[in-house]
Design a protein around this motif. Structure first.
Motif, PDB file in Angstrom:
ATOM      1  N   LEU A  25       0.910  -0.953  -0.079  1.00 43.81           N
ATOM      2  CA  LEU A  25       0.210   0.057  -0.128  1.00 43.81           C
ATOM      3  C   LEU A  25       0.861   1.051   0.007  1.00 43.81           C
ATOM      4  N   GLU A  26       1.091   1.792  -1.279  1.00 45.64           N
ATOM      5  CA  GLU A  26       1.917   2.911  -1.509  1.00 45.64           C
ATOM      6  C   GLU A  26       1.291   4.167  -1.818  1.00 45.64           C
ATOM      7  N   HIS A  27       2.148   5.189  -1.329  1.00 44.84           N
ATOM      8  CA  HIS A  27       1.603   6.634  -1.743  1.00 44.84           C
ATOM      9  C   HIS A  27       1.971   6.894  -3.346  1.00 44.84           C
ATOM     10  N   THR A  28       1.060   7.401  -4.008  1.00 41.15           N
ATOM     11  CA  THR A  28       1.327   7.503  -5.434  1.00 41.15           C
ATOM     12  C   THR A  28       1.093   8.897  -5.810  1.00 41.15           C
ATOM     13  N   ALA A  29       0.490   9.712  -4.904  1.00 43.16           N
ATOM     14  CA  ALA A  29       0.331  11.179  -5.526  1.00 43.16           C
ATOM     15  C   ALA A  29       0.158  11.913  -3.732  1.00 43.16           C
ATOM     16  N   LEU A  30       0.918  13.030  -3.721  1.00 42.48           N
ATOM     17  CA  LEU A  30       0.753  13.756  -2.431  1.00 42.48           C
ATOM     18  C   LEU A  30       0.209  15.002  -2.532  1.00 42.48           C
ATOM     19  N   LEU A  31      -0.661  15.291  -1.572  1.00 42.60           N
ATOM     20  CA  LEU A  31      -1.381  16.741  -1.331  1.00 42.60           C
ATOM     21  C   LEU A  31      -0.407  17.834  -1.598  1.00 42.60           C
ATOM     22  N   GLU A  32       0.400  17.956  -1.041  1.00 41.62           N
ATOM     23  CA  GLU A  32       1.483  19.125  -1.194  1.00 41.62           C
ATOM     24  C   GLU A  32       2.108  19.214  -2.580  1.00 41.62           C
ATOM     25  N   LYS A  33       2.428  18.044  -3.054  1.00 38.75           N
ATOM     26  CA  LYS A  33       2.950  18.155  -4.440  1.00 38.75           C
ATOM     27  C   LYS A  33       1.793  18.220  -5.563  1.00 38.75           C
ATOM     28  N   ASP A  34       0.989  17.162  -5.309  1.00 40.99           N
ATOM     29  CA  ASP A  34       0.168  16.772  -6.663  1.00 40.99           C
ATOM     30  C   ASP A  34      -1.248  17.466  -6.392  1.00 40.99           C
ATOM     31  N   GLY A  35      -1.661  18.025  -5.331  1.00 40.02           N
ATOM     32  CA  GLY A  35      -2.921  18.627  -5.005  1.00 40.02           C
ATOM     33  C   GLY A  35      -4.085  17.621  -4.337  1.00 40.02           C
ATOM     34  N   TYR A  36      -3.688  16.386  -4.414  1.00 36.12           N
ATOM     35  CA  TYR A  36      -4.498  15.358  -3.622  1.00 36.12           C
ATOM     36  C   TYR A  36      -3.664  13.957  -3.397  1.00 36.12           C
ATOM     37  N   ASN A  37      -4.012  13.197  -2.451  1.00 39.61           N
ATOM     38  CA  ASN A  37      -3.426  12.018  -2.083  1.00 39.61           C
ATOM     39  C   ASN A  37      -3.936  10.711  -2.855  1.00 39.61           C
ATOM     40  N   ASP A  38      -3.360  10.138  -3.381  1.00 38.37           N
ATOM     41  CA  ASP A  38      -3.762   8.646  -3.869  1.00 38.37           C
ATOM     42  C   ASP A  38      -2.782   7.679  -3.428  1.00 38.37           C
ATOM     43  N   SER A  39      -3.185   6.236  -3.611  1.00 39.53           N
ATOM     44  CA  SER A  39      -2.381   5.277  -3.142  1.00 39.53           C
ATOM     45  C   SER A  39      -2.425   4.152  -4.228  1.00 39.53           C
ATOM     46  N   LEU A  40      -1.659   3.225  -4.198  1.00 38.25           N
ATOM     47  CA  LEU A  40      -1.682   2.114  -4.967  1.00 38.25           C
ATOM     48  C   LEU A  40      -1.463   0.905  -4.137  1.00 38.25           C
ATOM     49  N   LEU A  41      -2.665   0.007  -4.123  1.00 38.75           N
ATOM     50  CA  LEU A  41      -2.665  -1.450  -3.564  1.00 38.75           C
ATOM     51  C   LEU A  41      -2.331  -2.228  -4.411  1.00 38.75           C
ATOM     52  N   THR A  42      -1.709  -3.327  -3.715  1.00 41.38           N
ATOM     53  CA  THR A  42      -1.147  -4.438  -4.617  1.00 41.38           C
ATOM     54  C   THR A  42      -1.371  -5.677  -3.737  1.00 41.38           C
ATOM     55  N   THR A  43      -2.435  -6.721  -3.955  1.00 41.96           N
ATOM     56  CA  THR A  43      -2.563  -7.624  -3.015  1.00 41.96           C
ATOM     57  C   THR A  43      -3.181  -8.919  -3.630  1.00 41.96           C
ATOM     58  N   LEU A  44      -2.959 -10.069  -2.944  1.00 43.90           N
ATOM     59  CA  LEU A  44      -3.556 -11.286  -3.306  1.00 43.90           C
ATOM     60  C   LEU A  44      -4.906 -11.164  -2.730  1.00 43.90           C
ATOM     61  N   MET A  45      -5.782 -11.827  -3.270  1.00 44.49           N
ATOM     62  CA  MET A  45      -7.094 -11.803  -2.601  1.00 44.49           C
ATOM     63  C   MET A  45      -7.376 -12.590  -1.068  1.00 44.49           C
ATOM     64  N   HIS A  46      -6.532 -13.289  -0.976  1.00 43.31           N
ATOM     65  CA  HIS A  46      -6.794 -14.055   0.380  1.00 43.31           C
ATOM     66  C   HIS A  46      -6.117 -13.529   1.609  1.00 43.31           C
TER      67      HIS A  46
ATOM     68  N   MET B 189     -13.734  -1.096   1.561  1.00 40.47           N
ATOM     69  CA  MET B 189     -12.741  -2.015   1.963  1.00 40.47           C
ATOM     70  C   MET B 189     -12.057  -1.136   3.371  1.00 40.47           C
ATOM     71  N   ASN B 190     -11.656  -1.696   4.524  1.00 36.93           N
ATOM     72  CA  ASN B 190     -11.423  -1.249   5.626  1.00 36.93           C
ATOM     73  C   ASN B 190      -9.737  -0.730   5.555  1.00 36.93           C
ATOM     74  N   LEU B 191      -9.401   0.190   4.587  1.00 34.45           N
ATOM     75  CA  LEU B 191      -8.161   0.339   4.001  1.00 34.45           C
ATOM     76  C   LEU B 191      -7.633   1.821   4.799  1.00 34.45           C
ATOM     77  N   GLN B 192      -6.342   1.398   5.138  1.00 34.35           N
ATOM     78  CA  GLN B 192      -5.670   2.727   5.836  1.00 34.35           C
ATOM     79  C   GLN B 192      -5.048   3.385   4.811  1.00 34.35           C
ATOM     80  N   ALA B 193      -5.997   4.175   3.893  1.00 38.03           N
ATOM     81  CA  ALA B 193      -5.515   4.960   2.659  1.00 38.03           C
ATOM     82  C   ALA B 193      -6.688   6.236   2.475  1.00 38.03           C
ATOM     83  N   ASP B 194      -6.246   6.977   1.590  1.00 40.47           N
ATOM     84  CA  ASP B 194      -7.087   8.088   1.160  1.00 40.47           C
ATOM     85  C   ASP B 194      -8.473   7.993   0.699  1.00 40.47           C
ATOM     86  N   ALA B 195      -8.695   6.716   0.306  1.00 36.30           N
ATOM     87  CA  ALA B 195      -9.806   6.137  -0.259  1.00 36.30           C
ATOM     88  C   ALA B 195      -9.879   4.815  -0.215  1.00 36.30           C
ATOM     89  N   ALA B 196     -10.963   4.237  -0.982  1.00 37.21           N
ATOM     90  CA  ALA B 196     -11.125   2.581  -0.807  1.00 37.21           C
ATOM     91  C   ALA B 196     -12.189   2.315  -2.020  1.00 37.21           C
TER      92      ALA B 196
END
Lengths: 205, 205
Positions: A25-46, B189-196
């Motif tokens: 679960l990684e930050h890909t956009a930052l409020l200060e720099k990009d004007g909003y926060n966004d994150s990238l989720l990478t996960t198996l299903m289980h 999703m109960n995600l520790q992130a800016d959206a879900a």
């Protein structure tokens, strides 16, 4: 209306099956720099509190998005299975379970979540228990353990073969112990996959 | 009880904001070979039907997992905003909205989902509309468009600044047009992130 959340928080440090890659679960956009926060989720299903769809173990089984939304709402039934290494059908002897219920197995083993022990010696749900769930026509069986059984997964296959969904890694089931009547609402991500992250809530009525 | 699912299916071909990387949904284990199916999901947060938490636009704002579960249940109010390029507060003039409601904006623009047009000329929700939502103390504002506004996102900031969550990319809102009373259940999703990712269901009562 009182609500109890039965879902683990999904963060950067989720326990995964030994040998599986970690979720990210990684930050890909930052409020200060990009004007909003966004994150990238990478996960198996289980991982985390999730629900298995038939396709997890059944050839040509349904994916999660193919299950009708009516599957996700039902009368809750808590089974107190603390201290049992095998969860047997005998536990159901005097339990009223109406058709369409959502059955939750409280083993207490969930207290070990986020420890190494959680993936070892966890309680097993017997095939007889699963057959009883089929007989009683429940919608979903949930539990505070990583899964009901080990390879070749006979319990998984009995349940999923009848499109009874399985929720794994529940939390807070102790909070339902003395509540006589509650509804369970289980909303999974609407994913075209063999399982999905899910939010599980008990609604006291 | 009748249920209407307001959530897009999340599959391998999700539309993403122009310039953003595509979401991925890949098989990582196969029943025939591994004894079970598993999949790997890789996605940014603002894809498909999802909900923005305060942190999306507010410095030190709450992540989705920090929002109490009571935020996710409310009386539904549908606003028919078809044909409006600007969604103005005047649309709310004769609408009863009680505290804690979940307001859904039906623009009709959602019919363009999965076309290039969806990301162009989409209706804008005015700041005055957002301020009215704050005044009426709603829990959530949802819509069948990609978002309420464009950079620097004044409408997002008014809502999220007051911890009013925002659901984007809803579907099936037309099915609520002539229904006098319904509840909205929005389980993210109960995600520790800016959206879900979120599952949104209307329950006709």
């Amino acid at each position: 209306m009182k609500l109890i959340d039965l879902t683990h928080t999904f963060d950067k440090t989720m326990p995964v099956f030994p040998g599986d890659p970690d979720s990210k679960l990684e930050h890909t956009a930052l409020l200060e720099k990009d004007g909003y926060n966004d994150s990238l989720l990478t996960t198996l299903m289980h991982v985390g509190t999730h629900m298995d769809a038939p396709l997890h173990m059944i050839k040509d089984g349904k994916t999660m998005d193919q299950m009708p939304v009516e599957s996700f709402f039902g009368k809750g039934v808590l089974i107190d299975a603390r201290g049992q290494s095998k969860i047997e059908a005998t536990l159901l002897k005097d339990v009223q379970i109406s058709e369409g219920s959502i059955v939750l197995l409280y083993t207490g083993y969930g207290e070990k979540y986020r420890t190494k022990d959680y993936f070892e010696n966890n309680p097993q749900v017997t095939e007889e228990f699963a057959q009883e769930m089929v007989k009683r026509k429940v919608k979903i069986v949930g539990m505070d353990i990583l899964g009901p059984d080990e390879p070749p997964f006979p319990t998984h296959k009995i349940l999923l073969g009848k499109e009874i969904l399985i929720i794994e890694n529940l939390v807070n089931l102790n909070k339902l112990l003395h509540i006589p009547s509650f509804e369970i609402i289980v909303l999974p991500m609407n994913l075209q996959a063999d399982a999905a992250p899910v939010r599980v809530v008990a609604r006291i009525v």
